[in-house]
Design a protein around this motif. Structure first.
Motif, PDB file in Angstrom:
ATOM      1  N   ALA A  10       4.505 -16.222  -8.864  1.00  0.00           N
ATOM      2  CA  ALA A  10       4.873 -15.516 -10.089  1.00  0.00           C
ATOM      3  C   ALA A  10       4.777 -16.444 -11.289  1.00  0.00           C
ATOM      4  N   ARG A  69       8.272 -17.170  -6.047  1.00  0.00           N
ATOM      5  CA  ARG A  69       8.534 -17.705  -7.383  1.00  0.00           C
ATOM      6  C   ARG A  69       7.353 -18.532  -7.884  1.00  0.00           C
ATOM      7  N   VAL A 110       7.242  -9.219 -11.630  1.00  0.00           N
ATOM      8  CA  VAL A 110       6.989  -9.952 -10.397  1.00  0.00           C
ATOM      9  C   VAL A 110       8.148 -10.896 -10.134  1.00  0.00           C
ATOM     10  N   GLY A 111       8.648 -10.890  -8.914  1.00  0.00           N
ATOM     11  CA  GLY A 111       9.724 -11.803  -8.577  1.00  0.00           C
ATOM     12  C   GLY A 111      10.384 -11.453  -7.276  1.00  0.00           C
ATOM     13  N   ASP A 141      12.778 -13.873 -12.611  1.00  0.00           N
ATOM     14  CA  ASP A 141      13.166 -14.978 -11.745  1.00  0.00           C
ATOM     15  C   ASP A 141      14.648 -14.928 -11.387  1.00  0.00           C
ATOM     16  N   LYS A 184       7.381 -12.554 -15.078  1.00  0.00           N
ATOM     17  CA  LYS A 184       8.095 -13.135 -13.947  1.00  0.00           C
ATOM     18  C   LYS A 184       9.585 -12.858 -14.124  1.00  0.00           C
ATOM     19  N   GLY A 191       2.558 -14.896 -14.147  1.00  0.00           N
ATOM     20  CA  GLY A 191       3.386 -14.098 -15.032  1.00  0.00           C
ATOM     21  C   GLY A 191       3.906 -14.836 -16.253  1.00  0.00           C
TER      22      GLY A 191
END
Length: 556
Positions: free
Chosen positions: A532, A529, A303-304, A422, A420, A536
């Motif tokens: 997430a 962000r 996720v990101g 990032d 996550k 995450g």
């Protein structure tokens, strides 16, 4: 070794089942006819074939040499006299009243038997109902007759009112033992090959149907010596495995609209925590782990924001585990319309047969943005497979917005790990810069680093909030500009000397011409962000590089 589809068909023919639906791919058509003809020959039954392209029923038999023979059936008994669609389907009346103790294969009528949600014209619907009634009459009147009608097509999709009336048999992808048997009988390879070589070549063909495997090896040199030395056997298996694998990759990409990648060889800057997790997953593939009832996770989600390297990270994860990677654009299924569920089902069956692979669904969330019925059905199909499968397939999905996904998709037991991915920190951006710079500037290779710490701090500060894809673009543009300037200045000779050297100034110049997404769309990116962060696990440790002190977050 006989395919499971023929074992199942033989049971139905022995039991005189009046109707059987069979799903078999087009490329297996001739082998399917041959298999059914062999069953009929063994059981003393006649075998017939009819499809929309034929004006007469064909009689199917086996020659003395074991080859397939198709002959026109007695014209006096053929009821199709004109090329009219309504008369084509009178073949059912013909089968009901004329033939005994036999098998009739009818091809390509599944479009008239599909699910009710398919919107068609009135004429089509009337024809569909007429065919359904004809088939049900066959079942009613032929229940005790010694004959079987096989419906054949590449997708056995039946409406709800037909599913309970007609048993469905699927022609599954062959397992290793069946592939070995096909190879031994194909006469493409020397029969005196050692058993270990047969297994090695067969493993390269996993995921293909038998006809595709034979076609993939057809161009091999057939003048092999019957008396093989060890070195000759190794050479043959190397050549056959390489050729079959190349053919498989090309065919799977075309058939399934995917990108099949053998265990990739790529580098990744950063995301150390995620990479450590996949080192553990690799151990779970071992036979010893199976003895302890341990398995790889069913699903991992990245996720990101866009451009943070989720797709590249999936390739690295497959590389760490040492397994092939299948890249899938989830949005492609939506574009298939009525065939979306069928295509997804076939893809998931392929993944199960390949077994130890990583299957990566890119931008999974975009397929659910519309929240329509097709999205829900596809999600349900994927969830059911992830819940029930027993194969060692690791599913990785990348998403930008988790809120677009159905809640049941992200619970434990489906996607067990959510990471996550990032914006890269200073240490990670330093690693990403070096990784891409090494493609153009040999000074960065083998751990080399021509920039000073002060120069790096300038560059890293200027590229704060740049993602990996943007850093790659900066490096590529700087390399192209440097090359142009060298060429225009007459610096490059015929031997391509001197070597291209990147400078901090060139990189900074390209950075000034770019407006990073995380700054251009700051509100949207920060929203991604933040969500997430909540859902995450971190994929990177805290930056402990010498450049960490300059990592100043903004827009927080």
């Amino acid at each position: 070794m006989q395919s499971n589809v023929f074992y199942a068909l033989q049971e139905h023919i022995l039991n005189n089942s009046p109707l059987v639906a069979c799903e078999s791919p087009f490329q297996e058509r001739l082998r399917f006819f041959l298999g059914v003809a062999q069953i009929c020959h063994k059981l003393g039954k006649s075998c017939y074939l009819w499809n929309l392209g034929e004006s007469a029923i064909k009689k199917v038999s086996i020659s003395v040499e074991g080859n397939l023979v198709l002959q026109d059936f007695d014209a006096r008994q053929t009821i199709i006299t004109e090329q009219k669609r309504t008369e084509y389907f009178e073949v059912f009346d013909f089968w009901q009243t004329q033939l005994e103790n036999g098998v009739l294969i009818v091809e390509n009528i599944y479009p008239w038997l599909q699910a009710e949600n398919v919107v068609k014209q009135t004429e089509f619907l009337l024809m569909s109902e007429w065919i359904k009634s004809s088939l049900l009459n066959l079942k009613l009147y032929n229940d005790r007759a010694r004959k079987t009608l096989i419906l054949l097509g590449d997708s056995a999709s039946l409406s709800k009112d037909m599913v309970g009336e007609i048993p469905i048999i699927s022609h599954e992808l062959p397992e290793l033992d069946e592939i070995i048997s096909v190879l031994r009988h194909s006469q493409i390879l020397p029969v005196s090959l050692e058993n270990k070589y047969w297994s090695e070549i067969a493993r390269a063909g996993i995921g293909l149907y038998a006809s595709d495997i034979i076609r993939g090896l057809a161009s091999l040199n057939k003048e092999f010596n019957l008396e093989l030395t060890a070195s000759a056997g190794e050479q043959i298996v190397k050549q056959a495995t390489k050729q079959l694998l190349e053919y498989k990759i090309d065919l799977l990409n075309k058939l399934y609209n995917i990108e099949f990648v053998p265990p990739p060889k790529v580098k990744l800057g950063g995301l150390e925590l995620m990479q450590e997790a996949f080192q553990k997953f690799k151990v779970l593939l071992s036979p010893v782990a199976k003895q302890y009832n341990l398995r790889v996770p069913k699903g991992v989600m990245f996720v990101g924001p866009p451009g943070t390297g989720k797709s590249h990270a999936a390739k690295v994860c497959a590389q760490i585990m040492g397994v092939p990677l299948v890249l899938v654009d989830w949005g492609n299924f939506r574009s298939e319309g009525d065939r979306a569920e069928v295509k997804l089902q076939k893809l998931l069956k392929l993944a199960d047969r390949l077994n130890q692979i990583v299957i990566y669904f890119d931008d999974l969330d975009k397929g659910f943005a519309g929240d329509d019925d097709l999205s829900r059905r596809l999600a349900g199909q994927l969830l059911t497979w992830m819940q029930e499968r027993t194969s060692d397939v690791v599913v990785i999905a990348s998403v930008n917005r988790m809120e677009w996904l159905p809640p049941e998709l992200t619970r434990a037991g489906r996607f067990d790990y959510i990471y996550k991915v990032d914006l890269p920190n200073n240490g990670e951006r330093h690693a990403i810069f070096k990784l891409h710079a090494a493609r153009f500037d040999c000074r960065f290779r083998n751990g080399g680093d021509p920039f000073t710490e002060a120069e790096w701090r300038r560059l890293l500060k200027a590229t704060n909030r740049c993602v990996g894809a943007e850093i790659q673009t900066i490096v590529e543009r700087a390399a192209a500009t440097t090359f142009y300037e060298m060429l225009a200045g007459g610096e490059i000779d015929r031997n391509c000397q001197p070597q291209l050297e990147l400078t901090v100034e060139a990189l900074l110049s390209e950075r000034k011409q770019m407006n990073p997404l995380a700054i251009r769309e700051a509100d949207r990116v920060e929203s991604m962000r933040h969500k997430a962060d909540i859902q995450g696990l971190p994929s990177s440790p805290i930056d402990d590089s010498i450049y960490a002190n300059g990592n100043v977050e903004i827009f927080r």
